[in-house]
Every structure is written in C-alpha cells, then in structure tokens.
Design a protein around this motif. Structure first.
Motif, short mmCIF file in Angstrom:
data_model
loop_
_atom_site.label_atom_id
_atom_site.label_comp_id
_atom_site.label_asym_id
_atom_site.label_seq_id
_atom_site.Cartn_x
_atom_site.Cartn_y
_atom_site.Cartn_z
N UNK A 130 0.82 -1.21 0.00
CA UNK A 130 0.00 0.00 0.00
C UNK A 130 0.85 1.26 0.00
N UNK A 131 1.92 1.25 0.77
CA UNK A 131 2.75 2.46 0.86
C UNK A 131 3.48 2.73 -0.45
N UNK A 132 4.08 1.69 -1.05
CA UNK A 132 4.82 1.94 -2.29
C UNK A 132 3.87 2.31 -3.42
N UNK A 133 2.66 1.74 -3.43
CA UNK A 133 1.69 2.10 -4.47
C UNK A 133 1.31 3.58 -4.37
N UNK A 134 1.06 4.04 -3.15
CA UNK A 134 0.71 5.45 -2.96
C UNK A 134 1.87 6.36 -3.31
N UNK A 135 3.08 5.96 -2.93
CA UNK A 135 4.25 6.79 -3.21
C UNK A 135 4.48 6.91 -4.70
N UNK A 136 4.38 5.80 -5.42
CA UNK A 136 4.55 5.84 -6.87
C UNK A 136 3.46 6.70 -7.51
N UNK A 137 2.23 6.57 -7.01
CA UNK A 137 1.13 7.37 -7.58
C UNK A 137 1.39 8.86 -7.47
N UNK A 138 1.97 9.29 -6.36
CA UNK A 138 2.21 10.72 -6.16
C UNK A 138 3.49 11.20 -6.83
N UNK A 139 4.56 10.40 -6.78
CA UNK A 139 5.88 10.96 -7.03
C UNK A 139 6.66 10.35 -8.20
N UNK A 285 4.63 -1.40 -7.72
CA UNK A 285 5.73 -2.33 -7.42
C UNK A 285 7.06 -1.63 -7.53
N UNK A 286 7.80 -1.61 -6.43
CA UNK A 286 9.13 -1.06 -6.45
C UNK A 286 10.10 -1.92 -7.25
N UNK A 287 9.79 -3.22 -7.37
CA UNK A 287 10.65 -4.11 -8.16
C UNK A 287 10.55 -3.78 -9.65
N UNK A 288 9.37 -3.38 -10.09
CA UNK A 288 9.19 -3.03 -11.49
C UNK A 288 9.67 -1.61 -11.79
N UNK A 289 9.75 -0.78 -10.75
CA UNK A 289 10.18 0.61 -10.91
C UNK A 289 11.31 0.89 -9.92
N UNK A 290 12.47 0.24 -10.10
CA UNK A 290 13.55 0.40 -9.11
C UNK A 290 14.09 1.81 -9.00
N UNK A 291 13.87 2.64 -10.02
CA UNK A 291 14.36 4.02 -9.94
C UNK A 291 13.72 4.78 -8.79
N UNK A 292 12.50 4.38 -8.41
CA UNK A 292 11.87 4.99 -7.24
C UNK A 292 11.78 4.00 -6.08
N UNK A 293 11.74 2.70 -6.38
CA UNK A 293 11.63 1.70 -5.33
C UNK A 293 12.85 1.66 -4.42
N UNK A 294 14.05 1.72 -4.99
CA UNK A 294 15.27 1.64 -4.18
C UNK A 294 15.39 2.84 -3.24
N UNK A 295 15.28 4.08 -3.72
CA UNK A 295 15.37 5.21 -2.78
C UNK A 295 14.21 5.26 -1.81
#
Length: 344
Positions: A130-139, A285-295
């Motif tokens: 839930x957290x990574x989904x929301x973070x990706x949605x915003x940023x 998914x941070x695994x599919x978008x490591x450019x934002x998932x890793x940080x």
C-alpha cells in the motif's frame, strides 16, 4: 534438504492448502528471511480465484508484504546481517521462493528497509504494497510526477502552494497517500472519504475532508470551493471508473489522475475537461520501478523513526491456518476484508 510449511494455490479458483516444500537458498544479493508477518491484500484473493499473475506458475505461494528476521545471507550482500529485522514487498516475478505465505522466503536486499526498534514486525508489514503504491502514484513519472521528497533530491518545486485531492483517502493506500503528501509538505490535501474518520485523516495529513457519500456534484462543488478551478493532481486509490476523480480536475488547466484500479470514466465527464487530462494506471511495485523503489525503501527507516510515517491497523492469523487464510481472502471478495497478517 531442510523443509518448511507453506500455503499454496494448486488450482485456480480453489482454496489454498498447506504443503511442505524446501527452504530456498539465498543467491547473490539475496538473504533468507524467517517470516514473522506475511501480509494479505486484495490482489491475493484475485490471484487465488482468477490467477491474474500466477496461472502459469502453479503451484504458487501468495502474499505481497513481509517482515521478518534475516536467517542467512547470500554472496555480495552488504549492509544486511544475520539477525537484522527487515521489511519489504515480495518480488512476485521471482516465483514462490520469494512469497511470504511460508516460514522462510528469499528477499533481494536492494529493496528492503531495516525495521526500527520501536516498530513491530506487524506494524512494518502494513507498509509494503500500500505504501509503495501510494508513493509511486504521487511521485513517479508513471503517476502524478510530483518531485519525490527524498533528502538528497534538490528541487524548486512549490510544494506549499500545491493542491491535491485523494479519492478513497480512508483506504490503506489512501491513508499512506495522505502521509506522503504531508512528508512532502504539500499545502492543500483534500481527502474524499467517510467523515467518521475525519480526525484520523487530518492527523495523517489531510487539510480538508469531504464526505464520500455526497453526490458527485456536491463533492465537485465543495472541492471547487477549497481549491478553485485549478486542481491538476488527483490520486484515486479505490474507484474503478475514475469519474469523480476526473470531474475534480481543472477545466482550464491540463491535469492528471493517478489511479490504482483499471477503468474508464463516463464520456460526459471526459468531454467536460476541455483543457485535457492524463489518466495514469499506477503499477504499485518497487521491483518493477527500481528508480523509485530503491530510494523509497532507503528512506523508510528514517520516516518511521521520526514518526513521519505511521503504520496502519491490522488483524492477525496465528500459524499457517489454511481455513482462516481462505476466509480472510473470501472477505476481500465481498468487500469486507481487512488488512490481515499471517504469523507463519
């Protein structure tokens, strides 16, 4: 070879069942995690019943959120040691060895976070999906593309004068969206949610709360009173047609709706937006978008330690009880599910 207990899907549309399988061995840049909390989400019910992501890889183990203790370390691993408490989102593309509904699971170390001492395994396990989904949605560029609030990112973006509306702000993804908007110091955050939760939503970052039970026209009117006719950011955490989300966008500036659920708005609402808009389906998914998932995962421990990021509520199933796990997923199917953690 050492073995463990796991819950598996052997046939799509059938309940999960208990089985015994080998304990996997961590490879390069991986650790073996003794699972302390395995989080269930609505996608697990959809995988069990419809095989959305698993139909070609049966038997399959479900789960997306996991927290636990590092049991073994693979080669070329740095910064993680045996005994560390970590949390992560499972890498579904890796197969069942990486899924949490078992006693031990593999984890890639690049997308993990150390769990601060004051945070329990269950509290940490409310975060991953839930957290990574929301973070990706915003940023992320695949969402609203607001610059992410990482300490090492320099930007002249005017967060304080930015306005955002979150549809479904009372959902778990919506609540994390509120918190990340607050972390970014976004000035106006309008939550569309049940007003019974207004106090909690404002404590998480909402500046205004509008009752989701109002008519679409009334919700539009109240949002317009708050933000004027220049809203260009809407995060839709829950709806399928996105009609209300798109209706909130400015009629004179091109805006964006980032949504988690696929769907299309009605044609009338689309036609009203003469300045145009973008509708973006977010892949959480941070695994599919490591450019934002890793940080993102690198920043999580500090946010938790500072109290900027607060875990959400959950219920617990003790042990790999197939009957209780199936019942929990059945509840998701009829819209009555709650965030549930299994203690393997």
């Amino acid at each position: 070879m050492a073995t463990q207990t796991a819950l598996v899907v052997t046939e799509i549309g059938k309940p999960v069942t208990a089985t015994t399988r080998p304990i996997p061995v961590p490879k390069e840049n991986e650790v073996l995690l003794k699972v302390s909390a395995a989080g269930l989400n609505p996608i697990d019910q959809k995988n069990r019943d419809y095989g959305i992501f698993i139909k070609h890889s049966l038997p399959a183990i479900l789960g997306t959120d996991l927290a636990g203790i590092v049991e073994k370390v693979g080669t070329n691993v740095s910064g993680v040691r045996v005994g560390d408490h970590i949390v992560t989102q499972s890498n579904s593309a890796g197969g069942s060895d990486y899924a949490p509904l078992q006693q031990y699971a593999l984890v890639g170390t690049a997308l993990t976070a150390r769990i601060p001492g004051a945070i329990s395994f269950d509290e940490a396990a409310t975060l991953p999906s839930c957290a990574i989904a929301a973070f990706i949605a915003l940023f992320h560029a695949s969402g609203l593309n607001i610059p992410p609030p990482f300490r090492d990112v320099t930007t002249d973006f005017d967060y304080r004068h930015t306005k955002i509306a979150i549809v479904g702000a009372g959902s778990n993804c919506g609540k994390f969206g509120l918190q990340f908007a607050r972390i970014a110091n976004i000035g106006t955050v309008v939550a569309i949610a049940a007003v019974q939760g207004e106090a909690e939503l404002k404590s998480l970052g909402a500046t205004h709360v509008i009752d989701r039970h109002l008519s679409n026209a009334e919700i539009q009117s109240r949002v317009l009173q708050i933000v004027g006719n220049d809203l260009v950011y809407v995060f839709d955490a829950v709806t399928m047609d996105h009609t209300i989300a798109i209706s909130l966008l400015s009629n004179r500036q091109k805006g964006t709706v980032a949504h988690l659920v696929p769907g299309e708005p009605d044609k009338t609402t689309k036609a009203e937006k003469q300045a145009g808009f973008e509708s973006k389906q977010v892949i959480g998914s941070g695994h599919m978008l490591p450019d934002i998932g890793i940080p993102f995962w690198k920043a999580v421990p500090q946010w938790l330690e500072n109290g900027d990021l607060k875990p959400l509520g959950y219920t617990v199933i003790e042990g790999l009880d197939a009957n209780k796990v199936n019942a929990s997923m059945d509840a998701y199917r009829v819209g009555k599910g709650t965030k549930t953690h299994v203690h393997p």
